[in-house]
Design a protein around this motif. Structure first.
Motif, PDB file in Angstrom:
ATOM      1  N   SER A 373      49.471  59.563 -19.760  1.00 20.55           N
ATOM      2  CA  SER A 373      48.539  60.020 -18.730  1.00 20.55           C
ATOM      3  C   SER A 373      47.201  59.341 -18.939  1.00 20.55           C
ATOM      4  N   ALA A 390      44.287  62.313 -18.618  1.00 21.24           N
ATOM      5  CA  ALA A 390      44.441  63.636 -18.024  1.00 21.24           C
ATOM      6  C   ALA A 390      44.716  64.648 -19.127  1.00 21.24           C
ATOM      7  N   ASN A 395      50.051  64.125 -15.950  1.00 18.82           N
ATOM      8  CA  ASN A 395      49.702  63.505 -14.682  1.00 18.82           C
ATOM      9  C   ASN A 395      49.455  62.006 -14.836  1.00 18.82           C
ATOM     10  N   ASP A 396      50.060  61.211 -13.967  1.00 22.07           N
ATOM     11  CA  ASP A 396      49.899  59.761 -14.007  1.00 22.07           C
ATOM     12  C   ASP A 396      48.625  59.328 -13.301  1.00 22.07           C
ATOM     13  N   LEU A 413      44.961  61.075  -9.755  1.00 25.18           N
ATOM     14  CA  LEU A 413      46.117  61.585 -10.475  1.00 25.18           C
ATOM     15  C   LEU A 413      47.217  61.834  -9.453  1.00 25.18           C
ATOM     16  N   GLY A 415      49.690  63.830  -9.363  1.00 29.07           N
ATOM     17  CA  GLY A 415      49.957  65.229  -9.059  1.00 29.07           C
ATOM     18  C   GLY A 415      51.266  65.705  -9.645  1.00 29.07           C
ATOM     19  N   GLU A 416      51.272  66.959 -10.072  1.00 33.65           N
ATOM     20  CA  GLU A 416      52.457  67.585 -10.645  1.00 33.65           C
ATOM     21  C   GLU A 416      52.648  68.958 -10.016  1.00 33.65           C
ATOM     22  N   GLU A 421      48.191  70.331 -12.640  1.00 36.15           N
ATOM     23  CA  GLU A 421      47.230  69.970 -11.605  1.00 36.15           C
ATOM     24  C   GLU A 421      47.916  69.307 -10.407  1.00 36.15           C
ATOM     25  N   ALA A 423      47.770  66.655  -7.036  1.00 35.68           N
ATOM     26  CA  ALA A 423      47.172  65.342  -6.836  1.00 35.68           C
ATOM     27  C   ALA A 423      45.701  65.494  -6.460  1.00 35.68           C
TER      28      ALA A 423
END
Length: 436
Positions: A373, A390, A395-396, A413, A415-416, A421, A423
């Motif tokens: 992340s 992050a 989160n990528d 980010l 998003g997850e 969190e 996006a």
């Protein structure tokens, strides 16, 4: 020789200027504000789509900035994705771009003025690239189309069932104040697009393909600054080494002379299988001895070196990433390909996904490996260190891009699912000059 040290101190948890929540680890002296939260209502009344990906920032005549952001929504449209209705390219597709108008304060912080949907009804908008004439090119990372919905044992990724063919590039002007009329730039090819970089001196566009195998492409427009007028698509070939496989290991600094082969049919018939549809363009390159790469991802034009810098996410002997640069030559028909970096392991590159390079040559790369992340900086002097991470550890980071004056970094980010969190986008300000 890369050095792991950081010239700007250790990272620490920093509270978000928007609400005080600690979302990012940043080096000392850096601060940030989040905005563009997936699921929230935008200024135009639409819901902000999810899956934030590629983005770029533009300076506007009134002194404000505009950020255009991709949404890599890969499912049919519904109330939680883009509102595939008004001016939709495909009413069944949930991908989109959104535009965010921003004002930069004297202390470097940013304020959101308004945000709105600017491209609608596209599919899996992954990355793309800015143009020198003030627009964003949004790329579809898919080749699904309007044939009947198909899911079977031999073709499980090829789902189709849309109203239109997908796998194209779309243009969104930065000064558009609403949803643009979507026009697929068919001459730029129908394949699993990732990113685009444009040589501001010639108008040539360089495109990456996130597939295995993959090609590296050049699009030469018929009319400079007017991509909709068409042009010619080419694939890269290593001069004197027909069918060269670039996926294995090479020494850093290795160079290859290259030329380009013409792709006669940039929008081939889809064929009967996923492989036919996905590789219809690349197979034309391959048949002419073009080079083969491993999953090409981010691509950006570097004014510091006058080259197109691009990532091979699984390239190299260790299979965890390469950074390449294509340097055009004066003839415009050849050029040189240079390996800038090949990772010996995931501690250097961990399946790199997105890249930006500023005017000083400072390069930021977002990794996409499992459990990563982080957004990492590679300085012109040889330092490598993590600039942002992050705090949820999952989160990528996506879409890194600097403001035109280089004082603010923007990224997203992806998003997850809750409780992690959603996006969102970030503006990060601080002592960037210490890195250059």
């Amino acid at each position: 020789m890369l050095r792991p040290g950081s010239p700007i101190g250790q990272r620490r948890a920093v509270p978000d200027a928007r609400d005080g929540v600690e979302r990012l680890l940043l080096p000392e002296g850096f601060n940030y504000r989040s905005f563009g939260i997936a699921g929230e209502t935008m200024s135009d009344g639409n819901i902000c789509p999810a899956s934030h990906d590629g983005s770029a920032v533009f300076a506007m005549p009134d002194g404000r900035l505009r950020l255009i952001r991709n949404h890599e929504v890969d499912s049919p449209s519904n109330e939680t994705t883009a509102v595939a209705g008004e001016r939709a390219y495909d009413r069944r597709a949930g991908g989109a771009t959104t535009t965010v108008e921003l004002e930069v304060k004297p202390d470097g912080s940013v304020e959101v003025i308004r945000d709105f949907l600017s491209l609608n009804g596209t599919h899996t908008n992954c990355s793309g690239g800015r143009t020198p004439w003030g627009s964003w090119l949004s790329c579809e990372e898919t080749i699904e189309d309007d044939r009947p919905f198909v899911v079977n044992e031999d073709n499980d990724e090829f789902q189709n069932g849309f109203e239109q063919r997908h796998g194209y590039v779309f243009e969104v002007p930065a000064d558009a104040d609403g949803i643009v009329d979507p026009e697929p730039l068919v001459a730029m090819g129908r394949f699993i697009h990732e990113a685009v970089a444009i040589d501001p001196r010639t108008g040539d566009c360089y495109l990456t393909e996130d597939a295995e195998p993959a090609g590296f492409y050049r699009f030469r427009p018929t009319t400079r600054d007017r991509l909709a007028d068409g042009g010619t698509l080419y694939g890269l070939r290593i001069r004197g080494e027909r069918g060269k496989d670039m996926r294995g290991g090479f020494e850093q600094g290795t160079r290859f002379d290259v030329d380009w082969v013409v792709i006669e049919d940039p929008d081939p018939a889809p064929g009967t299988t996923y492989e036919d549809a996905a590789h219809g363009v690349f197979r034309q390159v391959e048949a002419q001895g073009g080079a083969t790469f491993a999953g090409l991802e981010g691509c950006v034009w570097s004014t510091a070196t006058n080259s197109a810098v691009f990532l091979a996410t699984a390239g190299g002997a260790a299979g965890c990433g390469q950074v390449w640069a294509y340097h055009p030559d004066a003839s415009e028909d050849g050029g040189m390909l240079e390996l800038l970096l090949e990772a010996p392991g995931i501690w250097v590159l961990n399946y790199p996904d997105a890249v930006t390079v500023d005017e000083s040559g400072l390069m930021l790369i977002a990794d996409d490996g499992i459990g990563t992340s982080t957004l990492n900086a590679f300085t012109p002097s040889g330092d490598r260190y993590t600039i942002a991470e992050a705090m949820d550890g999952v989160n990528d980071p996506t879409g890194p891009t600097f403001s035109p004056d280089g004082t603010t970094l923007f990224f997203n980010l992806m998003g997850e699912d809750p409780p992690l969190e959603p996006a969102m986008s970030f503006a990060v300000w601080g002592p960037w000059d210490q890195l250059r």
